[in-house]
Scaffold this active site. Structure first.
Site, PDB file in Angstrom:
ATOM      1  N   HIS A 187       1.239  -1.255  -0.155  1.00 10.62           N
ATOM      2  CA  HIS A 187      -0.121   0.133   0.173  1.00 10.62           C
ATOM      3  C   HIS A 187       1.157   1.285   0.573  1.00 10.62           C
ATOM      4  O   HIS A 187       0.795   2.462   0.122  1.00 10.62           O
ATOM      5  CB  HIS A 187      -1.241  -0.086   1.614  1.00 10.62           C
ATOM      6  CG  HIS A 187      -1.713  -0.882   1.195  1.00 10.62           C
ATOM      7  ND1 HIS A 187      -3.323  -1.037   0.882  1.00 10.62           N
ATOM      8  CD2 HIS A 187      -2.315  -1.880   1.435  1.00 10.62           C
ATOM      9  CE1 HIS A 187      -4.208  -1.515   0.859  1.00 10.62           C
ATOM     10  NE2 HIS A 187      -3.575  -3.168   0.966  1.00 10.62           N
ATOM     11  N   ASP A 399       3.246   9.573  -1.017  1.00 15.13           N
ATOM     12  CA  ASP A 399       1.742   8.782  -1.066  1.00 15.13           C
ATOM     13  C   ASP A 399       2.044   7.505  -1.759  1.00 15.13           C
ATOM     14  O   ASP A 399       2.041   7.916  -3.095  1.00 15.13           O
ATOM     15  CB  ASP A 399       1.293   9.921  -0.630  1.00 15.13           C
ATOM     16  CG  ASP A 399       0.084   9.775   0.710  1.00 15.13           C
ATOM     17  OD1 ASP A 399       0.248   8.328   0.715  1.00 15.13           O
ATOM     18  OD2 ASP A 399       0.142  10.381   1.071  1.00 15.13           O
TER      19      ASP A 399
HETATM   20  P1  ADQ Z   1      -2.361   6.198   4.303  1.00 19.66           P
HETATM   21  O1  ADQ Z   1      -1.920   6.634   5.073  1.00 19.66           O
HETATM   22  O2  ADQ Z   1      -3.656   6.386   6.123  1.00 19.66           O
HETATM   23  O3  ADQ Z   1      -3.245   5.013   3.777  1.00 19.66           O
HETATM   24  P2  ADQ Z   1      -5.001   7.881   2.933  1.00 19.66           P
HETATM   25  O4  ADQ Z   1      -5.140   6.747   1.726  1.00 19.66           O
HETATM   26  O5  ADQ Z   1      -4.744   9.185   2.469  1.00 19.66           O
HETATM   27  O6  ADQ Z   1      -3.611   7.120   3.547  1.00 19.66           O
HETATM   28  O7  ADQ Z   1      -5.998   7.327   3.681  1.00 19.66           O
HETATM   29  C1  ADQ Z   1      -6.321   7.924   5.045  1.00 19.66           C
HETATM   30  C2  ADQ Z   1      -7.678   7.189   4.897  1.00 19.66           C
HETATM   31  O8  ADQ Z   1      -7.839   8.065   6.489  1.00 19.66           O
HETATM   32  C3  ADQ Z   1      -9.047   8.260   4.658  1.00 19.66           C
HETATM   33  O9  ADQ Z   1      -9.528   7.437   4.446  1.00 19.66           O
HETATM   34  C4  ADQ Z   1      -9.634   9.366   4.946  1.00 19.66           C
HETATM   35  O10 ADQ Z   1     -10.998   9.346   4.720  1.00 19.66           O
HETATM   36  C5  ADQ Z   1      -9.011   8.501   6.573  1.00 19.66           C
HETATM   37  N1  ADQ Z   1      -8.750   9.986   7.100  1.00 19.66           N
HETATM   38  C6  ADQ Z   1      -8.202  11.532   7.308  1.00 19.66           C
HETATM   39  N2  ADQ Z   1      -8.283  12.113   8.356  1.00 19.66           N
HETATM   40  C7  ADQ Z   1      -9.720  12.228   8.868  1.00 19.66           C
HETATM   41  C8  ADQ Z   1      -9.949  12.258   9.976  1.00 19.66           C
HETATM   42  N3  ADQ Z   1     -10.048  13.904  10.404  1.00 19.66           N
HETATM   43  N4  ADQ Z   1     -11.059  11.746  10.423  1.00 19.66           N
HETATM   44  C9  ADQ Z   1     -11.598  10.371   9.790  1.00 19.66           C
HETATM   45  N5  ADQ Z   1     -11.285  10.195   8.588  1.00 19.66           N
HETATM   46  C10 ADQ Z   1      -9.761  10.719   7.994  1.00 19.66           C
HETATM   47  C11 ADQ Z   1      -1.346   3.728   2.939  1.00 19.66           C
HETATM   48  C12 ADQ Z   1      -0.828   4.515   2.658  1.00 19.66           C
HETATM   49  C13 ADQ Z   1      -1.330   5.220   1.093  1.00 19.66           C
HETATM   50  C14 ADQ Z   1      -3.029   4.435   0.270  1.00 19.66           C
HETATM   51  C15 ADQ Z   1      -3.858   4.040   1.603  1.00 19.66           C
HETATM   52  C16 ADQ Z   1      -4.473   2.497   0.638  1.00 19.66           C
HETATM   53  O11 ADQ Z   1      -0.124   5.359   3.324  1.00 19.66           O
HETATM   54  O12 ADQ Z   1      -0.736   6.084   0.312  1.00 19.66           O
HETATM   55  O13 ADQ Z   1      -3.066   5.054  -0.033  1.00 19.66           O
HETATM   56  O14 ADQ Z   1      -2.933   3.628   2.168  1.00 19.66           O
HETATM   57  O15 ADQ Z   1      -3.567   1.880   0.247  1.00 19.66           O
END
Ligand code: ADQ
Length: 521
Positions: A187, A399
């Protein structure tokens, strides 16, 4: 006759691929939270992330098991196992726990996973800790996961392992004589060779990745880095093909390496953002910012997300373009994450200090430059923020993908928002045509992007947002599962169109998979 399968969003998908094989998903965390309600009472709450939304119907449909750590629970393993078994019927598939003790959490989870691999794979060498005890614990815990997998599989099951915490599970499965087909999805990014090579256990980790039948990456960039490391650290591997899935053959055997950009349940986000409740909350939010545009940042607290850099750019924009003062407000929402790792605490302090300084420098009566929230929002609140934001800033230093960017597009119902996106997010490869791409390290470029987004004509904003929404809709999370399974079950290398030409099966079309072998690896 093949049966089609309805997803929660209503699309028909090709999950018949390899349907005779049950699926075993393995991830660091189970998709549920086990909570202590006191007085010996425990509660199991289902998770709601994108991965579980996409995989649960597949598991229910063909039968399957999800194996993972239930989080911190001071309960004996048999007790947790019994508790989860009671939940099996309700969710329609099995959950099996891998219990970790405090030392394992410390050295495997916080240590090797989050203080060694996480920063290194995001190119942040200075943050990486190389401690022998971390690697030892990583191996022990990966073996533990392999043991739980082995005792929960049948010979024909397809095993799908997720993410950087569990790369070595395959080594132990093969050592234990497990012959099943095993796929792995990373991921997070895979770093360039000169960075990857700093890892003391680089060969063991690479050999493990090469032992899978299929390894999936988020973007072509990550797979290219992986292939380069294989070329430089291993003996003359043969690379076959150049499309979405390629073959790699060397002294270590043969595997497929594919590019599968993860996505979201677009239809679900899009319709939830239109619900009366979200519409009402977003109009209340809008009234709180009269005659102002809103620029939004939503991130997990993490040093890879580029939050101090973003704040610096916003300050630069206010300094260079004073007309923005009183006209543009930033809302920065941070979700707490990995708080017991001290780097994360330091980062929180740095962010809060910067916000206080910017607010101190620019606040005017009735106008606050940055509204800051440090909490996990419930889904409807989050959607209301997405819906109301005129500009979204997604500017990670690096990312794997970044789902926030895709969620914003799906929730931009009015279709007139602007996405400012880091060129180092995996999402950039897919969304570059509709977003303003920036280098998050370039404060001036980012400040100019903010100014440009603020002034962009409505017609241009609509054209760009339409491209973004179409793109996210075209390949959603269900297509991601489909394409991974198709690649896993194709014979030999399979014939996969280049990603740009890839059209997933949609409602109304028969889900027939053509697998044309281009030769056996
Ligand atoms: P993450 O590093 O966690 O995931 P991301 O893909 O942006 O990063 O996902 C974050 C999730 O957290 C999103 O679904 C978002 O809605 C939720 N979120 C963020 N802030 C929030 C808040 N304040 N309250 C509630 N929810 C919140 C890892 C990898 C990424 C990759 C994903 C999936 O680092 O690059 O996209 O896995 O493979």
């Amino acid at each position: 006759m093949k049966q089609n399968t309805m997803t929660p969003a209503g699309a028909i998908h090709a999950w018949n691929v390899g349907k005779q094989h049950k699926m075993v998903i393995v991830s660091n965390r189970l998709p549920v939270v086990v909570q202590d309600k006191g007085e010996g009472q425990w509660e199991v709450k289902s998770g709601s992330g994108g991965l579980v939304t996409a995989l649960a119907p597949v598991l229910r449909d063909r039968g399957g098991t999800w194996i993972g750590w239930p989080g911190h629970v001071d309960k004996d393993s048999q007790g947790v196992d019994d508790l989860l078994r009671k939940h099996d019927e309700e969710i329609g598939y099995s959950l099996r726990p891998v219990m970790l003790d405090d030392e394992e959490v410390e050295n495997y989870y916080k240590g090797f996973s989050n203080e060694t691999l996480w920063p290194l794979f995001h190119d942040l060498i200075d943050h990486s800790q190389f401690k022998p005890e971390y690697w030892d614990a990583y191996q022990r815990v990966n073996r533990k996961f392999a043991e739980v997998v082995k005792s929960n599989i049948e010979p024909e099951d397809f095993i799908w392992i997720h993410d950087y915490h569990l790369i070595s599970v395959i080594s132990y499965l093969r050592e234990m004589g497990v012959k099943n087909k095993v796929g792995f999805f990373l991921h997070i990014p895979f770093p360039p060779t000169d960075i990857y090579s700093r890892l003391p256990s680089r060969l063991e980790v690479l050999n493990a990745m090469l032992a899978y039948d299929l390894v999936g990456f988020q973007s072509a960039r990550d797979r290219r880095n992986f292939v380069q490391s294989v070329r430089s650290l291993k003996d003359k591997p043969k690379i076959k093909g150049k499309g979405q899935v390629i073959g790699i053959q060397g002294e270590m055997g043969k595997l497929k390496a594919g590019v599968f950009p993860i996505s979201i349940d677009y239809k679900e986000f899009n319709s939830a953002a239109q619900s009366a409740e979200v519409a009402q909350s977003s109009s209340v939010l809008r009234q709180l910012f009269p005659n102002q545009k809103i620029i939004l940042g939503v991130d997990r607290l993490d040093y890879t997300k580029g939050i101090p850099e973003r704040l610096r750019s916003f300050r630069e924009a206010l300094r260079r373009f004073p007309e923005l003062i009183g006209q543009l407000s930033m809302i920065q929402i941070l979700v707490p994450s990995r708080r017991d790792i001290h780097k994360y605490e330091d980062l929180k302090i740095e962010i809060e200090r910067m916000i206080a300084e910017i607010n101190g420098e620019f606040t005017r009566p009735g106008w606050l430059p940055i509204e800051y929230q440090f909490r996990s929002l419930d889904r409807k609140e989050l959607l209301a923020y997405y819906r109301v934001a005129d500009i979204m800033m997604v500017t990670p230093l690096k990312d794997g993908m970044n789902l926030v960017a895709k969620e914003y597009c799906a929730c931009n119902i009015e279709g007139n928002g602007v996405l400012i996106l880091s060129e180092f997010a995996g999402t950039a490869a897919q969304l570059k045509l509709g977003a303003i791409l920036v280098n998050p390290h370039d404060t001036v470029e980012c400040a100019e992007a903010i100014f440009m987004a603020f002034h962009m004509e409505e017609k241009d904003r609509k054209i760009k947002m339409q491209k973004l929404r179409r793109n996210v809709n075209r390949s959603d999370i269900f297509d991601w599962v489909d394409s991974f399974l198709k690649a896993a079950f194709s014979i030999g290398l399979g014939s996969f169109p280049l990603l740009a030409d890839y059209r997933p099966l949609k409602e109304g079309r028969e889900a027939v998979i053509r697998v044309e072998s281009t030769g056996t690896l």
